[in-house]
Write an enzyme that holds these catalytic residues in place. Structure first.
Site: not given
Length: 654
Positions: A160, A166-167, A210, A294
């Site tokens: 990662k 966002g992938g 998720h 956010r």
């Protein structure tokens, strides 16, 4: 703290409209900002004031913090709400707002910076006692160290980007032979996308759920959570369906995850709206994934089950007020689901779509909510994310919410730009989704060859309705008594309807009683157009009456029989074109509006079928365009930096 009077929303589209509705309802004045592409957008029309901040590209407008701060100064705004995306998780922008004497409606710059790094946030979460996935989050980033740590963690594992989202910069690795190549790719994506090539490694959880916890903190040290959302239905790590509560949640698990989220928030003295995301395995064990500092895209499902306005909470907290509720006062009622409406075509590999919105009508009904920023006639440009809005439904039970949402997806009218409604409806109607038996691998498992991922073939009834509407439109200008009249009415009229490379011959015979006898393929249908005003038609097909939205312009008919829209070209008078010969010509056209960012061939060079020729950038993504045939590049009509239109010829291979 100085009082907030006027709020500048540093965003666009549906979230800018969403924030304005609450801010204005609470008595605040609002200021919109807009680029060249958004000069007449809905969020601009809604605002009390609006300030132009630059050209269409995001780096020159919505990511131009200096222009946004100048807009606040010129308009007299004393607070800035960043929405989500763009500058919402930019610690430097939050600090710049504070330095300019503006209230930043969000957490502290320090919290944003820490949680924006997957590596640093994971170290902080481990120290705070939040459950985390086994992995490597060290500072040594050389290949040898990452290879050694990968062997320690074991396969499969995830690479990662530390600063990613966002992938992008994320890779699943099944064995050591793939590791170094995937590390190089992830580094490159991370550096290009986020300005940092720092990586972390984590043990891969295969097909978990998720689940995220909605967190709120005030400036007085109070912190609570407002239940959870299940965001497991994803495509390439992008959420597609979100719901609350999670279908497999128990009271005990909710409390454990909520308390873990509170630990995460306390570790950074969190203020405002935030979301702590977890992966939940089949055994009921959960692990910290990341924290978004956010408001989330999917916040409406939490609003619908709690009865709270989360934007109002953000504004109250920014004004220095304490949280309106204590933890024990939070109540969850019923079930809510949300889908994201995108301008993209799943039948073309989810290619983002651009063009004019000829028709738009949001669904309505008890428990249905549509958050959007759309106007009929507007242009969906290639410069921004293709998400157009969100369709949300609330019901007393999960099944009621699902049923309402499916109907709302089918009832939303979007004409002129292809949307993803067929996919959304198919997902909501899948037996395993209905029972709640799904994970993050759901789309990959069930939707690799689903019919909604292939071009939609119109039914005989849809072809008949389209032909009847074309006939009706041609007949309308005549006197009513003569409408559709011909002196040889018994002779069928021939039509050719086209759609991309396909076309269908249709024969229409107008009978004396006003019925249209329409032959398509081997089916004959009796159609009557009861009403048609250019927007909505009431038609009767073989005795069954229905309403459908349509638009007719420049020889094209957009028809919505739900879900999604069909586009037909009236090719009746056009010369017959051999589609196969056209394909053999090797003409490469732009699939959408966009910018040419790379040209990998030159005139006269030999090319082979499948070879990458040009890279087009649109809607924050790069789209590789490849050769359809073997041959020689005869004519190259673009260069790097060119802005091109949908269907514009880029090159020709002979």
């Amino acid at each position: 703290m100085p009082a907030i009077r006027k709020i500048l929303i540093a965003n666009r589209g549906e979230i800018a409209c969403r924030i304005q509705r609450t801010a204005q309802a609470l008595g605040y004045r609002t200021v919109a900002v807009f680029s060249d592409a958004d000069a007449d957008a809905l969020h601009v029309r809604m605002a009390d004031e609006a300030v132009h901040i630059g050209p269409a590209p995001v780096q020159q407008s919505y990511l131009n913090s200096a222009a946004i701060l100048e807009a606040a100064k010129r308009s007299g705004a004393d607070a800035i709400h960043p929405g989500y995306g763009f500058l919402s998780e930019n610690a430097g922008f939050a600090q710049a707002c504070q330095d300019a004497g503006l209230t930043f409606i969000g957490p502290s710059p320090a919290a944003i910076e820490l949680m924006g790094s997957k590596r640093l946030s994971k170290i902080a979460m481990l120290a705070a006692g939040v459950p985390c996935i086994a992995g490597y989050q060290g500072t040594e980033q050389d290949d040898a160290t990452l290879s050694r740590e990968a062997e320690r963690i074991g396969y499969p594992l995830m690479i990662k980007a530390s600063a990613g989202g966002g992938g992008r910069g994320m890779r699943l690795v099944h064995g050591s032979e793939q590791l170094l190549a995937q590390i190089r790719t992830a580094r490159s994506e991370a550096l290009n996308g986020f300005g940092s090539d720092e990586l972390i490694l984590e043990q891969a959880l295969i097909n978990p759920r998720h689940v995220e916890i909605q967190l709120f903190g005030d400036q007085h040290g109070q912190l609570i959570y407002l239940g959870e959302r299940d965001c497991s239905i994803q495509r390439r790590h992008q959420k597609v369906i979100e719901e609350a509560p999670c279908p497999v949640m128990t009271a005990e698990l909710r409390q454990a995850m909520g308390e873990a989220a509170l630990k995460a928030g306390r570790a950074v003295d969190y203020v405002g709206a935030g979301t702590v995301e977890f992966l939940l395995d089949a055994r009921g064990q959960f692990y910290f994934l990341e924290m978004n500092t956010r408001l989330q895209v999917e916040h409406p499902v939490t609003e619908l089950i709690t009865g709270l306005d989360l934007v109002a909470w953000q504004l109250h907290i920014a004004a220095g007020l304490p949280l309106p509720l204590r933890q024990e006062q939070v109540q969850l009622n019923g079930h809510a689901m949300e889908v994201r409406l995108y301008a993209e075509d799943p039948a073309q590999g989810f290619l983002p779509q651009t063009g004019h919105v000829h028709g738009w009508q949001a669904a309505s009904g008890e428990g249905v909510r549509v958050d959007h920023g759309l106007l009929e006639g507007q242009i969906v440009s290639p410069f921004y994310d293709p998400m157009l809005g969100k369709i949300i439904a609330h019901g007393a039970t999960r099944e009621e919410a699902r049923r309402k949402l499916l109907r709302a997806v089918e009832d939303c009218v979007l004409l002129g730009v292809q949307g993803n409604q067929r996919l959304l409806a198919a997902l909501l109607d899948h037996p395993d989704f209905i029972t709640g038996d799904f994970s993050t691998g759901f789309i990959g498992e069930h939707f690799t060859e689903h019919a909604c991922l292939h071009p939609q073939v119109p039914t005989a009834a849809e072809l008949a309705i389209a032909t009847a509407l074309l006939y009706h439109a041609a007949a309308v200008p005549q006197p009513k008594a003569l409408a559709g009249w011909r002196n040889n009415a018994s002779v069928p009229l021939s039509y050719r309807l086209g759609q991309d490379e396909q076309q269908w011959p249709v024969a229409l015979t107008a009978l004396a009683n006003g019925t249209l006898q329409i032959l398509t393929g081997d089916q004959t249908l009796a159609v009557r157009v009861l009403e048609a005003d250019g927007r909505i038609a009431r038609v009767e097909v073989d005795g069954v009456r229905k309403r459908c939205a349509y638009r007719l312009a420049a020889g094209q008919l957009w028809l919505c029989t739900g879900p999604g829209g069909l586009r037909f070209e009236d090719r009746t008078q056009a010369p017959v074109v051999d589609a196969q010969a056209s394909a053999r010509s090797g003409t490469l056209k732009a699939p959408m509006d966009g910018a040419i960012v790379d040209v990998l061939v030159s005139e006269g060079s030999a090319v082979s079928k499948g070879q990458l020729l040009v890279v087009l950038e649109a809607m924050k993504m790069e789209h590789p365009l490849k050769a359809g045939i073997d041959g020689v590049l005869k004519r190259l009509q673009v260069q790097v930096g060119d802005q091109v239109k949908n269907r514009q010829i880029l090159l020709e291979v002979e």
